[in-house]
Scaffold this motif. Structure first.
Motif, short mmCIF file in Angstrom:
data_model
loop_
_atom_site.label_atom_id
_atom_site.label_comp_id
_atom_site.label_asym_id
_atom_site.label_seq_id
_atom_site.Cartn_x
_atom_site.Cartn_y
_atom_site.Cartn_z
N UNK A 21 -10.81 -34.12 -29.40
CA UNK A 21 -9.35 -34.12 -29.28
C UNK A 21 -8.92 -33.48 -27.98
N UNK A 22 -9.56 -32.37 -27.60
CA UNK A 22 -9.21 -31.69 -26.36
C UNK A 22 -9.46 -32.61 -25.16
N UNK A 23 -10.60 -33.29 -25.16
CA UNK A 23 -10.90 -34.21 -24.06
C UNK A 23 -9.83 -35.30 -23.95
N UNK A 24 -9.43 -35.85 -25.08
CA UNK A 24 -8.41 -36.90 -25.09
C UNK A 24 -7.09 -36.38 -24.53
N UNK A 25 -6.67 -35.21 -24.98
CA UNK A 25 -5.38 -34.69 -24.56
C UNK A 25 -5.38 -34.30 -23.08
N UNK A 26 -6.52 -33.83 -22.57
CA UNK A 26 -6.64 -33.55 -21.14
C UNK A 26 -6.62 -34.84 -20.34
N UNK A 27 -7.41 -35.81 -20.75
CA UNK A 27 -7.51 -37.08 -20.03
C UNK A 27 -6.18 -37.83 -20.02
N UNK A 28 -5.45 -37.76 -21.10
CA UNK A 28 -4.20 -38.50 -21.19
C UNK A 28 -3.09 -37.91 -20.32
N UNK A 29 -3.33 -36.74 -19.76
CA UNK A 29 -2.40 -36.21 -18.75
C UNK A 29 -2.81 -36.63 -17.34
N UNK A 30 -3.94 -37.35 -17.24
CA UNK A 30 -4.45 -37.76 -15.93
C UNK A 30 -5.36 -36.73 -15.31
N UNK A 31 -5.83 -35.76 -16.10
CA UNK A 31 -6.73 -34.71 -15.63
C UNK A 31 -8.14 -34.99 -16.12
N UNK A 68 -9.72 -23.51 -26.44
CA UNK A 68 -8.77 -23.06 -25.42
C UNK A 68 -8.80 -24.04 -24.27
N UNK A 69 -7.61 -24.45 -23.81
CA UNK A 69 -7.48 -25.35 -22.66
C UNK A 69 -6.09 -25.16 -22.06
N UNK A 70 -5.92 -25.64 -20.85
CA UNK A 70 -4.61 -25.65 -20.16
C UNK A 70 -4.12 -24.27 -19.74
N UNK A 71 -4.93 -23.22 -19.90
CA UNK A 71 -4.44 -21.87 -19.62
C UNK A 71 -4.64 -21.44 -18.18
N UNK A 72 -5.24 -22.30 -17.35
CA UNK A 72 -5.56 -21.90 -15.98
C UNK A 72 -4.49 -22.28 -14.96
N UNK A 73 -3.43 -22.95 -15.38
CA UNK A 73 -2.41 -23.39 -14.43
C UNK A 73 -1.02 -23.21 -15.01
N UNK A 74 -0.06 -23.09 -14.12
CA UNK A 74 1.34 -22.91 -14.48
C UNK A 74 1.91 -24.19 -15.09
N UNK A 75 2.97 -24.06 -15.86
CA UNK A 75 3.60 -25.23 -16.49
C UNK A 75 4.01 -26.28 -15.47
N UNK A 109 -13.21 -39.68 -11.10
CA UNK A 109 -11.91 -39.99 -11.70
C UNK A 109 -11.88 -39.63 -13.17
N UNK A 110 -10.72 -39.22 -13.64
CA UNK A 110 -10.57 -38.94 -15.05
C UNK A 110 -10.79 -40.21 -15.86
N UNK A 111 -11.42 -40.13 -17.03
CA UNK A 111 -11.66 -41.32 -17.82
C UNK A 111 -10.35 -41.93 -18.29
N UNK A 112 -10.31 -43.27 -18.42
CA UNK A 112 -9.07 -43.90 -18.88
C UNK A 112 -8.79 -43.53 -20.33
N UNK A 113 -7.51 -43.53 -20.72
CA UNK A 113 -7.19 -43.23 -22.12
C UNK A 113 -7.77 -44.30 -23.04
N UNK A 114 -8.10 -43.94 -24.27
CA UNK A 114 -8.65 -44.93 -25.20
C UNK A 114 -7.62 -46.02 -25.51
N UNK A 115 -8.13 -47.20 -25.83
CA UNK A 115 -7.24 -48.33 -26.10
C UNK A 115 -6.45 -48.14 -27.38
N UNK A 116 -7.06 -47.48 -28.36
CA UNK A 116 -6.41 -47.28 -29.65
C UNK A 116 -6.23 -45.81 -29.91
N UNK A 117 -5.10 -45.47 -30.51
CA UNK A 117 -4.82 -44.09 -30.86
C UNK A 117 -5.20 -43.85 -32.33
#
Length: 218
Positions: free
Chosen positions: A158-168, A123-130, A210-218
């Motif tokens: 995967x959750x960490x990546x998807x959170x970080x890639x939003x800048x969070x 579970x993630x992203x459920x604490x804030x409005x869209x 600071x949020x970690x930078x996104x990985x170089x490779x997907x």
């Protein structure tokens, strides 16, 4: 990363748009095909059926109301098994702001795990409005929003990546049992929002790191 999304509402639009901007390949599946197609076109994603979205994703976001949860998971045809599944929903009765639980007091995330055997649910992203997730990035006073998440260890990378890639910034809150507490916390947010508070000022978890930078490779 290939991301399948189940649902075509506000949370999907905000989260999936951010992942498209980050370079991920997103396919949106909805119970209303026309709505999913229109949303996908707006944000630069693909559209398909719920099962196609589940089969497509290296990770899958479940972004549906609790009333449609069982039908949505059934429509994936078992394709969630073995995959990281991110649940952003909240089981709450808005008539009295009480928490809705499932078998033996379990959470919505635990119910997804029950309905989709073999899925690795977080579970993630459920604490804030869209509207918060639509921010680019979601930051307050120059600090990235901290996003608590909890669930299966197999899905946490995967959750960490998807959170970080939003800048969070990801904030690990424990195992799948802790999703009950995350859903209870969200009820406070939902009640405040219903009282007219600014969605961008409610439960704004932030971190000085600071949020970690996104990985170089997907």
């Amino acid at each position: 990363m290939k991301i399948g999304v189940l649902g075509a509402g506000m949370m999907t639009e905000a989260l999936a748009a951010g992942w498209v901007r980050a370079g991920h390949d997103v396919l949106i599946g909805g119970r209303t095909p026309g709505k999913a197609t229109a949303l996908a076109k707006r944000i630069g994603a693909r559209a398909g059926t719920l099962r196609e979205a589940a089969e497509f994703g290296d990770a899958v976001l479940v972004a549906v109301r609790r009333e449609g949860l069982a039908d949505t998971i059934t429509a994936t045809g078992g394709a969630l098994a073995g995959k990281p599944v991110i649940d952003c929903g909240n089981a709450v009765d808005v008539t009295d702001f009480s928490q809705v639980t499932y078998q033996d007091g379990t959470s919505m995330a635990e119910e997804i795990a029950r309905l989709a055997p073999g899925a690795h649910v977080v579970k993630a992203f459920n604490q804030a409005h869209a509207s918060v997730w639509a921010m680019t990035p979601p930051a307050f006073d120059g600090r990235p929003l901290a996003v608590p998440f909890a669930g299966a260890d197999e899905a946490k990378p995967a959750a960490r990546t998807l959170i970080s890639d939003l800048g969070a910034a990801p904030l690990d809150a424990g195992d799948l049992r802790q999703t009950r507490n995350l859903e209870a916390m969200a009820i406070v947010v939902i009640r405040l929002l219903s009282s007219g508070h600014d969605p961008r000022s409610v439960f704004a978890f932030t971190t000085s790191v600071p949020a970690p930078p996104p990985p170089a490779d997907r």
